[in-house]
Design an enzyme around this catalytic site. Structure first.
Site, PDB file in Angstrom:
ATOM      1  N   CYS A 398      -5.539   2.446   4.692  1.00  0.00           N
ATOM      2  CA  CYS A 398      -5.282   1.982   3.338  1.00  0.00           C
ATOM      3  C   CYS A 398      -6.324   0.932   2.938  1.00  0.00           C
ATOM      4  O   CYS A 398      -7.475   1.267   2.724  1.00  0.00           O
ATOM      5  CB  CYS A 398      -3.845   1.465   3.227  1.00  0.00           C
ATOM      6  SG  CYS A 398      -3.248   1.354   1.521  1.00  0.00           S
ATOM      7  N   HIS A 525      -1.081   6.349   5.349  1.00  0.00           N
ATOM      8  CA  HIS A 525      -0.598   5.577   6.501  1.00  0.00           C
ATOM      9  C   HIS A 525      -0.148   6.535   7.608  1.00  0.00           C
ATOM     10  O   HIS A 525       1.032   6.906   7.671  1.00  0.00           O
ATOM     11  CB  HIS A 525       0.567   4.680   6.083  1.00  0.00           C
ATOM     12  CG  HIS A 525       0.178   3.525   5.227  1.00  0.00           C
ATOM     13  ND1 HIS A 525      -0.028   2.262   5.722  1.00  0.00           N
ATOM     14  CD2 HIS A 525      -0.066   3.451   3.896  1.00  0.00           C
ATOM     15  CE1 HIS A 525      -0.361   1.443   4.741  1.00  0.00           C
ATOM     16  NE2 HIS A 525      -0.391   2.136   3.614  1.00  0.00           N
ATOM     17  N   GLU A 527       0.503   6.011  10.597  1.00  0.00           N
ATOM     18  CA  GLU A 527       1.431   5.414  11.563  1.00  0.00           C
ATOM     19  C   GLU A 527       2.881   5.776  11.276  1.00  0.00           C
ATOM     20  O   GLU A 527       3.717   5.805  12.191  1.00  0.00           O
ATOM     21  CB  GLU A 527       1.275   3.890  11.589  1.00  0.00           C
ATOM     22  CG  GLU A 527       1.726   3.140  10.353  1.00  0.00           C
ATOM     23  CD  GLU A 527       0.652   2.967   9.295  1.00  0.00           C
ATOM     24  OE1 GLU A 527       0.764   2.054   8.464  1.00  0.00           O
ATOM     25  OE2 GLU A 527      -0.302   3.769   9.293  1.00  0.00           O
TER      26      GLU A 527
END
Length: 557
Positions: A398, A525, A527
């Site tokens: 990001c 993102h 993750e």
């Protein structure tokens, strides 16, 4: 539908979220379909506007819901995809009730906490519990509900009253309450003290709820006489008193619960005996034990803004852990405050400056996560520059991607004032710009949120190979700014390539430096979708992804 409610007493931070996640995992391993709900008693509509330093990270769901980080634990442990409906807040409930009142739905009645708010809570629970979250059709068999906060909090009272009513509404065979409490050990005498838990259970029963199971946090397993005392004073069968004692990593918690037959206690309460299989946690157990034995270190420097509270980057931490275990490496994270890398710190706090740079230069890889605001951005760009020039593996997420682009513009393209309009609205070289559909007046829920599709524009790129040479991938987003598409041709002609874009080709999703061992930035993102046994490809790293597939935990497939 069966409901398992997890509450907490004595102090906050006992691990209710991990306990709820572990219970969900065990129930799933016994053959049941499981969903989860988190109740947050705060007045915010969602977690989106809350500071990560105060509340931990904001976790983003596929549907764009900005929710409490515990929902991330649920998704990771149970391998499910939750919705924003699975996070209930006081703000959401009151907003829902007040909107009904304004429409005249209550037919002139006086709107009160009981019954209107408590009824709305119960209806929300039943509605959310029916939403399929495991890719199959129809509702789950069991819904695990975590009640945030601590028993006795003023904010929790309407929810406790609603859950008390709910237990009667669904029947005792369909409602199991697990109370997580603290059994401290006083260093002076070395004795496990039961009084805090006794008082917590007394308060809980006074509010209309009686626990079926006690999950006691302590530094060591509960002694039998302590269990007997808790059983007697808390009116809970002794076999329903379990210990969640300190262990090397949280992947052991489901195994602790299994060893103490917590699942059997749940089945007795919910009348599920004879319908459940034995927990199939062999693969999970292997993964947990293997993690403890890893000894070859891999050092990852995480250069962030919110390093005061590590829960600010919980999903980053978990994704790194998933990848390191898959690579058979012991993860060592060096948390670096981005501001400590800047020239200002060299003058004001030279010791912190020196220590930060020493950690950065000793890292095997550098990760710059997302964030908002101007604090620390120069330090993050210095980390990106160091990684680029010294050929150290770099992953920018990001804002970390955007700053890598800005640093490249400044250093390689010679655009000294290159910047993001978030940081400098008057920059003459806006490399990163505000998205046209965003809002500059309203903060909550106005970003580009949730699952979006990224199309690979080069099959030979590192990111495409890591994702298995697919033509596209769906990942979760949370941002208001994006790379300026007008500057993309100039970047690409100088060697920086945008290998992933949205369906219009105007939004840059993945950036890479082809002549670098691993220099990748992602606007999304990754993750948020990493799972134990199924690590995120971008965290896993280059080229060996096909070998790692053998390590996938079959339970999650």
């Amino acid at each position: 539908m069966k409901y398992v409610v997890v509450s907490g007493g004595v102090v906050s931070g006992l691990g209710k979220g991990v306990t709820a996640s572990s219970i969900g995992l065990i129930l799933k391993s016994c053959g049941f379909r499981v969903t989860a709900i988190k109740i947050d008693p705060y007045l915010n509509i969602d977690a989106g506007t809350m500071s990560p330093i105060e509340h931990g990270e904001v976790y983003v769901l596929d549907d764009g819901g900005e929710v409490d980080l515990d929902l991330g634990n649920y998704e990771r442990f149970m391998d499910i995809k939750l919705t924003s409906e699975n996070n209930i807040t006081t703000g959401k409930v009151y907003k829902h009730v007040l909107e009904k009142e304004r429409r005249g739905d209550y037919l002139g009645k006086t709107v009160q906490v009981v019954p209107h708010i408590t009824d709305a809570i119960q209806e929300w629970i039943e509605r959310a519990a029916r939403i399929p979250v495991d890719g199959q059709s129809g509702p789950a068999d069991v819904c695990v509900i975590e009640l945030g906060g601590t028993i006795g909090d003023i904010e929790s009272m309407p929810f406790i009253e609603a859950l008390g009513q709910f237990s009667y509404r669904v029947g005792t065979d369909n409602f199991c309450l697990i109370h997580v409490s603290l059994v401290p050990v006083l260093n002076v005498v070395g004795e496990q003290k039961t009084k805090p838990t006794q008082h917590s259970v007394r308060d809980l029963r006074g509010l209309g709820l009686s626990p079926n199971i006690l999950a006691c946090r302590s530094t060591k397993p509960l002694e039998d006489n302590v269990k007997a005392k808790l059983s007697q004073f808390c009116h809970v069968p002794m076999e329903n008193v379990v210990t969640l004692y300190d262990c090397p990593n949280i992947w052991h918690i489901p195994l602790l619960l299994k060893e103490q037959k917590a699942h059997e206690a749940i089945f007795r309460v919910l009348n599920l005996e004879g319908l459940a299989k034995e927990p199939a946690l062999e693969e999970w157990s292997l993964m947990a034990k293997m993690t403890d034995k890893l000894h070859v270190p891999v050092r990852i420097a995480v250069v962030g803004k919110y390093t005061e509270l590590l829960d600010s980057y919980l999903s980053i931490h978990k994704a790194l852990l998933h990848a390191s275990v898959a690579r058979r490496k012991k993860l060592v994270i060096d948390w670096i405050s981005a501001s400590d890398l800047e020239q200002g710190a060299k003058k004001e706090n030279p010791d912190a400056y020196k220590a930060a740079w020493k950690l950065l230069k000793g890292a095997d890889g550098v990760l710059v996560p997302g964030g908002f605001g101007s604090r620390g951005v120069e330090g993050k760009m210095l980390a990106a520059k160091y990684s680029r020039e010294n050929r150290v593996p770099y992953l920018g997420i990001c804002l970390g991607m955007q700053l890598a682009v800005i640093e490249y513009a400044r250093t390689i393209l010679g655009l000294a004032d290159a910047n993001s309009t978030e940081l400098d609205p008057n920059t003459k070289n806006p490399c990163v710009i505000f998205m046209p559909e965003g809002s500059k007046t309203h903060m909550g829920g106005t970003m580009r949120l949730g699952s979006r599709r990224t199309y690979f524009h080069s099959k030979d790129s590192k990111s495409a190979r890591l994702y298995g040479n697919k033509s596209f991938v769906d990942e979760r987003h949370r941002h208001r700014y994006e790379v300026n598409p007008a500057m993309v041709p100039r970047f690409e002609s100088s060697g920086l390539t945008f290998t992933g874009k949205d369906e219009t080709g105007q939004r840059m999703e993945i950036v890479e430096l082809p002549n670098h061992p691993f220099y990748v930035g992602a606007q999304f993102h990754p993750e948020y979708k990493s799972r134990p046994g199924k690590p995120s490809p971008l965290f896993l790293g280059e080229e060996k992804h096909h070998k790692i597939q053998k390590l996938s935990v079959s339970f999650f497939v």
